[in-house]
Design a protein around this motif. Structure first.
Motif, mmCIF file in Angstrom:
data_model
loop_
_atom_site.group_PDB
_atom_site.id
_atom_site.type_symbol
_atom_site.label_atom_id
_atom_site.label_comp_id
_atom_site.label_asym_id
_atom_site.label_seq_id
_atom_site.Cartn_x
_atom_site.Cartn_y
_atom_site.Cartn_z
ATOM 1 N N PHE A 1 29.753 54.802 38.528
ATOM 2 C CA PHE A 1 29.529 53.963 37.470
ATOM 3 C C PHE A 1 28.792 53.068 37.733
ATOM 4 N N GLU A 2 29.308 52.163 36.162
ATOM 5 C CA GLU A 2 27.607 50.836 35.797
ATOM 6 C C GLU A 2 28.198 49.931 36.218
ATOM 7 N N HIS A 3 29.765 49.310 35.915
ATOM 8 C CA HIS A 3 29.957 48.199 35.930
ATOM 9 C C HIS A 3 30.014 47.975 37.378
ATOM 10 N N ASP A 4 30.995 46.447 37.590
ATOM 11 C CA ASP A 4 30.954 46.226 38.802
ATOM 12 C C ASP A 4 32.161 45.619 39.470
ATOM 13 N N HIS A 5 33.156 46.435 38.661
ATOM 14 C CA HIS A 5 34.279 46.236 39.740
ATOM 15 C C HIS A 5 34.992 47.778 40.571
ATOM 16 N N ALA A 6 35.728 48.127 41.399
ATOM 17 C CA ALA A 6 36.327 48.935 42.529
ATOM 18 C C ALA A 6 37.148 49.387 42.040
ATOM 19 N N TYR A 7 37.644 50.467 42.543
ATOM 20 C CA TYR A 7 38.882 50.910 42.016
ATOM 21 C C TYR A 7 39.215 51.134 43.435
ATOM 22 N N ILE A 8 41.060 51.639 43.173
ATOM 23 C CA ILE A 8 42.048 51.506 44.255
ATOM 24 C C ILE A 8 42.387 52.937 43.240
ATOM 25 N N PHE A 9 42.900 54.077 43.902
ATOM 26 C CA PHE A 9 43.224 55.139 43.776
ATOM 27 C C PHE A 9 44.500 55.612 44.457
ATOM 28 N N GLN A 10 45.258 55.874 43.515
ATOM 29 C CA GLN A 10 47.153 56.593 44.588
ATOM 30 C C GLN A 10 46.837 58.223 44.420
ATOM 31 N N ASN A 11 47.166 58.818 45.588
ATOM 32 C CA ASN A 11 46.741 60.252 45.753
ATOM 33 C C ASN A 11 48.065 60.696 46.221
ATOM 34 N N PRO A 12 48.418 61.669 45.990
ATOM 35 C CA PRO A 12 49.907 62.521 45.785
ATOM 36 C C PRO A 12 50.370 62.341 47.314
ATOM 37 N N ASP A 13 49.624 61.742 48.894
ATOM 38 C CA ASP A 13 50.630 62.293 50.086
ATOM 39 C C ASP A 13 50.899 60.956 49.699
ATOM 40 N N LYS A 14 50.796 60.124 49.294
ATOM 41 C CA LYS A 14 51.396 58.353 49.121
ATOM 42 C C LYS A 14 50.445 57.354 49.764
ATOM 43 N N ARG A 15 49.179 57.572 49.972
ATOM 44 C CA ARG A 15 47.913 57.332 51.095
ATOM 45 C C ARG A 15 47.083 56.618 49.336
ATOM 46 N N ILE A 16 46.078 55.909 49.384
ATOM 47 C CA ILE A 16 45.319 55.324 48.634
ATOM 48 C C ILE A 16 43.793 55.610 48.845
ATOM 49 N N ILE A 17 43.069 55.491 48.778
ATOM 50 C CA ILE A 17 41.597 55.603 48.604
ATOM 51 C C ILE A 17 41.043 54.646 47.744
ATOM 52 N N PHE A 18 39.745 53.592 48.206
ATOM 53 C CA PHE A 18 38.885 52.845 46.825
ATOM 54 C C PHE A 18 37.581 53.700 46.959
ATOM 55 N N ALA A 19 36.808 53.142 46.162
ATOM 56 C CA ALA A 19 35.752 53.413 45.298
ATOM 57 C C ALA A 19 35.379 51.927 44.760
ATOM 58 N N ILE A 20 34.224 51.866 45.664
ATOM 59 C CA ILE A 20 33.583 50.475 45.423
ATOM 60 C C ILE A 20 31.922 50.780 45.414
#
Length: 552
Positions: free
Chosen positions: A281-300
């Motif tokens: 992606f082109e913008h400067d924000h990061a993402y935090i994603f919720q997963n079905p296993d109740k964990r989270i991952i980041f995309a930065i």
């Protein structure tokens, strides 16, 4: 003989007043007997070891730090590279840890604006994960558990209109935005080591502590250098900051006067792996994603051209934490979970780099590795000469951990906090004071942009991308690197694109760099941008310069 003490260093909810470090000479009247080589031997050159060395040296203690590899070789260069409170820890009722971490965010951002900066995170709402009301409550707590001066608060966002919604699947129409921070983790470790050294600490890399025996008056330690030379050292106290090796240090290296092992606790070693893919992606924000296993991952956003995705939580098997590598199952997991959100699927074939770190978490009998506390415990042992062991911790709270550890070491050595007060809250890390270039500080991110402009004005022959990279890496120390250089010719040969001999020599002479891996993957991430042939050129140049590196 004193009773064995197992204590967690007290963590105050009140910030310490900012004070200048006290010169070593101020403590001449209370210096230890000359029979010791140092007051404190610190084993471990990760973020906790280097942070503690810096704090202790700034209080006037004589400090020696030894690290068996390069600084930040393992866990401390393998984080998700975030200065964050840990939003997900609220679900595990870790309110004290979250508050402590939230308090530290802005302290750290202000201390080194060249390697740390604010970052906004987008959480797309998936009703099947957590209800919106729960997220709103969590973000309200996140905004208000600690005072904020720099970081803006959270808000809801319409992903159909916000730039952060463009790369996502159409089903994600609503989201939440909140603030945390970014850090170059490996450089954070080096900056602490530099500050420790500037305040009198001796920093020994590629030097393993192979034996440490205690008696009533101190410790006798044997240090083994990479060249095979041994050194015997006497210390009044030992700090075990060996990270994933903290337990094994107490079981196999440190011994009582009777030759007994000193381990009292067990670590859970949890592997966290990350993948790097071309920019999503082109913008400067990061993402935090919720997963079905109740964990989270980041995309930065990462290194301009890439996106960093992580992390996993896998119980480590095997005897060598340093050998941890990402498994194919982890790559598949991260690609699958990120693809649940991004419109363009991510395949394992897209991965251009991976790294894995081992988190040394205190074993609390939790069945889920994700639920094991990230808080730290400082264990004091005063049966004979003082021993302080550091268990657990996270990069965001390293400064507070170091402050608590220094307080405790001082107590064990007979000096109160009033005699050797805390000083790092409000102090700059190496290169972090930009006032000589831009005047009074305002906002860390804005200050850095003003600094880049000042660097380009002083060195107009530096093209923009290189000027920004050097400003990021060295901050106000950029003058030490460039000196009176008037053109590229003054930087020596260009060993690889944008990497000149002058910088390589500077890293050798000033930052303990020896190998290409030190330079390309820890002091910088240039390895991501270079071809295998270009990386090999750097390795060959450094190999030819080994006599210089041995002077460190």
């Amino acid at each position: 003989m004193k009773k064995h003490e197992n204590t967690m260093a007290a963590v105050s909810d009140q910030s310490h007043a900012s004070t200048d470090p006290i010169p070593v000479s101020d403590f001449s009247s209370v210096s230890p007997a000359p029979a010791t080589d140092c007051d404190v031997l610190i084993v471990g050159g990760g973020i906790n070891g280097c942070g503690i060395a810096r704090d202790l040296a700034g209080r006037g203690w004589r400090v020696v730090l030894c690290e068996k590899d390069d600084l930040a070789s393992h866990t401390s260069s393998s984080s998700t590279k975030l200065i964050h409170g840990g939003l997900r820890y609220l679900e595990y009722y870790e309110f004290s840890l979250v508050r402590k971490a939230l308090q530290e965010r802005e302290v750290l951002l202000k201390s080194a604006p060249h390697i740390m900066w604010p970052l906004r995170f987008v959480m797309p709402h998936d009703p099947s994960m957590r209800p919106a009301w729960m997220i709103r409550i969590g973000l309200f707590m996140y905004d208000h558990l600690a005072r904020r001066e720099v970081l803006p608060g959270s808000r809801s966002v319409d992903l159909r209109r916000h730039a952060a919604g463009k790369p996502l699947k159409e089903q994600y129409k609503r989201g939440f935005i909140y603030s945390d921070g970014w850090v170059d983790d490996a450089r954070l470790v080096v900056l602490n080591a530099l500050d420790a050294q500037a305040r009198g600490a001796e920093v020994l890399t590629r030097t393993r502590c192979v034996h440490a025996k205690r008696d009533a008056d101190g410790w006798t330690a044997t240090l083994l250098g990479a060249d095979g030379n041994k050194r015997t050292l006497r210390a009044r106290a030992v700090v075990n900051a060996a990270g994933p090796w903290a337990e094994s240090f107490l079981r196999g290296v440190a011994q009582s006067a009777r030759g007994e092992a000193l381990a009292t606790k067990s670590l859970r070693l949890v592997k966290g792996s990350h993948i790097v893919v071309p920019r999503l992606f082109e913008h400067d924000h990061a993402y935090i994603f919720q997963n079905p296993d109740k964990r989270i991952i980041f995309a930065i956003p990462y290194q301009d051209e890439f996106t960093l995705i992580g992390t996993t939580d896998i119980e480590l098997t095997g005897d060598d934490p340093g050998a941890a590598r990402i498994a194919q199952e982890e790559i598949d997991y991260l690609c699958t979970q990120a693809s649940r959100y991004f419109d363009k699927p991510i395949a394992p074939s897209d991965v251009v780099w991976t790294y894995s770190g081992v988190r040394p978490l205190l074993d609390d009998d939790s069945g889920d590795p994700s639920a094991v506390t990230r808080d730290y415990l400082l264990e004091s042992n005063t049966e004979a000469a003082p021993l302080l062991s550091v268990w657990g911790g996270k990069i965001t709270t390293f400064r507070k951990l170091a402050e608590d550890a220094a307080d405790e070491v001082g107590r064990m050595l007979g000096q109160t906090g009033a005699q050797r007060p805390a000083w790092t809250d409000g102090a700059f890390l190496a290169g972090g004071d930009l006032s000589g270039w831009i005047g009074a500080a305002k906002r860390p991110d804005d200050d850095f942009e003003r600094f880049v402009s000042a660097v380009q004005a002083k060195y107009p022959w530096l093209y923009g991308q290189l000027a920004r990279r050097l400003a990021r890496a060295y901050g106000a120390r950029i003058d030490q690197l460039l000196g009176e250089a008037k053109s590229f010719a003054d930087l020596g040969a260009e060993v690889a694109p944008g990497l000149f001999e002058r910088e390589l020599r500077f890293l050798q002479d000033n930052e303990w760099a020896v190998s290409a891996e030190d330079v390309l993957w820890r002091r910088s991430k240039l390895g991501l941008h270079y071809t295998p042939e270009e990386r090999e050129q750097v390795a060959r140049w450094l190999q030819q310069q080994q006599p210089r590196a041995s002077d460190n």
